[in-house]
Write a protein that holds these residues in place. Structure first.
Motif, PDB file in Angstrom:
ATOM      1  N   THR A 275      36.848  31.390  45.785  1.00  0.00           N
ATOM      2  CA  THR A 275      36.979  32.965  45.225  1.00  0.00           C
ATOM      3  C   THR A 275      38.442  32.905  46.058  1.00  0.00           C
ATOM      4  O   THR A 275      38.744  32.893  45.444  1.00  0.00           O
ATOM      5  CB  THR A 275      35.890  33.709  45.514  1.00  0.00           C
ATOM      6  OG1 THR A 275      34.836  33.414  45.257  1.00  0.00           O
ATOM      7  CG2 THR A 275      36.272  34.964  45.320  1.00  0.00           C
ATOM      8  N   LYS A 278      41.422  31.200  44.427  1.00  0.00           N
ATOM      9  CA  LYS A 278      41.608  32.152  43.014  1.00  0.00           C
ATOM     10  C   LYS A 278      41.696  33.256  42.711  1.00  0.00           C
ATOM     11  O   LYS A 278      43.028  33.772  42.017  1.00  0.00           O
ATOM     12  CB  LYS A 278      40.007  32.171  42.500  1.00  0.00           C
ATOM     13  CG  LYS A 278      39.318  31.021  41.766  1.00  0.00           C
ATOM     14  CD  LYS A 278      38.491  30.518  40.866  1.00  0.00           C
ATOM     15  CE  LYS A 278      37.098  29.749  41.061  1.00  0.00           C
ATOM     16  NZ  LYS A 278      35.306  29.534  40.227  1.00  0.00           N
ATOM     17  N   GLN A 281      45.926  32.588  43.289  1.00  0.00           N
ATOM     18  CA  GLN A 281      46.377  31.700  42.694  1.00  0.00           C
ATOM     19  C   GLN A 281      46.481  33.265  41.848  1.00  0.00           C
ATOM     20  O   GLN A 281      47.959  33.012  40.751  1.00  0.00           O
ATOM     21  CB  GLN A 281      45.441  31.137  42.089  1.00  0.00           C
ATOM     22  CG  GLN A 281      46.528  30.565  41.006  1.00  0.00           C
ATOM     23  CD  GLN A 281      47.349  29.285  41.341  1.00  0.00           C
ATOM     24  OE1 GLN A 281      47.752  29.189  41.920  1.00  0.00           O
ATOM     25  NE2 GLN A 281      48.165  29.694  39.755  1.00  0.00           N
ATOM     26  N   GLN A 282      45.771  34.243  41.305  1.00  0.00           N
ATOM     27  CA  GLN A 282      45.974  35.056  40.282  1.00  0.00           C
ATOM     28  C   GLN A 282      47.292  35.987  40.970  1.00  0.00           C
ATOM     29  O   GLN A 282      47.986  36.926  39.861  1.00  0.00           O
ATOM     30  CB  GLN A 282      44.592  36.174  40.305  1.00  0.00           C
ATOM     31  CG  GLN A 282      44.643  36.827  39.354  1.00  0.00           C
ATOM     32  CD  GLN A 282      42.904  37.784  39.295  1.00  0.00           C
ATOM     33  OE1 GLN A 282      42.084  37.355  39.457  1.00  0.00           O
ATOM     34  NE2 GLN A 282      43.321  38.234  38.433  1.00  0.00           N
ATOM     35  N   SER A 285      50.896  34.545  42.996  1.00  0.00           N
ATOM     36  CA  SER A 285      51.175  32.794  42.134  1.00  0.00           C
ATOM     37  C   SER A 285      52.046  32.628  42.469  1.00  0.00           C
ATOM     38  O   SER A 285      53.083  31.589  42.597  1.00  0.00           O
ATOM     39  CB  SER A 285      50.253  32.320  40.781  1.00  0.00           C
ATOM     40  OG  SER A 285      50.945  33.325  39.965  1.00  0.00           O
TER      41      SER A 285
END
Length: 294
Positions: A275, A278, A281-282, A285
């Motif tokens: 999590t 992710k 990255q969201q 990034s």
């Protein structure tokens, strides 16, 4: 003097522990050892949605104001947007609290990890874990590995720096109480005293006005500042981690908090199940890379 509800809970807990220890013929774990091992098994004390929080049935989360991007979005921590807002709600969910059960509170950066009883359950505000800060507060395990970076106005002498030695003769600035300021003092060791500012906004203004040659902030913030706030600035480079271990942001809790182990378990779970990666990255990034200053 009446005991506050929180103090009363602690008093009851201490008394209960002492009675149990007597009955079982064994001494309770020393308080300092318990505080040194916050990530141990939380056992039944982490019953979801039923923790010993500031307000029963609610989870109070603190951060500074304004809440900067990319950690938050539109200066609204409660909207769930931005890396730290998203992480806060993910931790809350692991603890058994949905979005409607989360209460946000404004707490200045330096006050979050200063000595003294806290009014929040945990604080999330790019606070780096350090041994010095652990003397006053508890930390969860790290939720983000971070590096510090230098930004300067394009075309200036500072913008052309390629090494730490190139920074030594410059006037550098950073927010007070941050590891950014520590990197100036302990790593760069400039010939001029660093300028310390109460807020990052003040440091950015000083850079734009030519009061400092460069400022130090964490790398994702550096990318956001140069892309959206001070567009005539550039990232000069980033520092290597000191001592061989990564600098990490951790959630801040009251010293000896009964929630520390529970919150740490939640962060560990979010790291293990992907999590945190992710969410990074969201929301982060764009903060991909920068030259390393040696």
């Amino acid at each position: 003097m009446h005991l506050a509800p929180r103090a009363l809970r602690r008093a009851v807990t201490v008394a209960t522990t002492a009675l149990l220890a007597t009955a079982l013929g064994c001494a309770p774990q020393p308080e300092d050892k318990a505080a040194d091992a916050p990530s141990g098994s939380a056992g039944n004390t982490c019953a979801k949605g039923k923790l010993a929080t500031q307000t029963s049935g609610k989870l109070t989360i603190a951060t500074d104001e304004p809440a900067y991007e990319p950690w938050f979005k539109d200066d609204k921590p409660a909207n769930g947007e931005g890396f730290e807002s998203a992480v806060a709600y993910a931790v809350a969910k692991q603890l058994g609290y949905d979005k409607s059960s989360v209460v946000w509170q404004s707490v200045p950066f330096n006050k979050a990890f200063a000595p003294g009883e806290k009014t929040f359950d945990f604080d999330i505000n790019q606070v780096s874990i350090s041994d010095e800060r652990k003397k006053a507060v508890d930390f969860s395990s790290g939720y983000y590995d971070v590096r510090q970076a230098v930004i300067a106005l394009k075309g200036t002498k500072a913008a052309k720096a390629k090494s730490i030695a190139d920074l030594k003769g410059l006037k550098l600035g950073a927010q007070v109480g941050t590891t950014s300021l520590d990197y100036i003092d302990d790593v760069v060791k400039p010939t001029q005293e660093a300028a310390a500012y109460a807020k990052n906004d003040q440091a950015k203004s000083a850079l734009k006005n030519g009061q400092v040659d460069a400022v130090v902030v964490d790398l994702p913030t550096a990318f956001y500042i140069t892309a959206a706030e001070v567009t005539d600035a550039t990232i000069v480079g980033q520092f290597e981690n000191q001592g061989g271990t990564p600098e990490q942001f951790g959630l801040v809790l009251d010293k000896g908090s009964a929630l520390t182990a529970c919150v740490t378990d939640a962060v560990d779970t979010l790291r293990k199940d992907g999590t945190l990666a992710k969410l990074e990255q969201q929301w982060l990034s764009d903060a991909v890379d920068a030259p390393v200053l040696k």
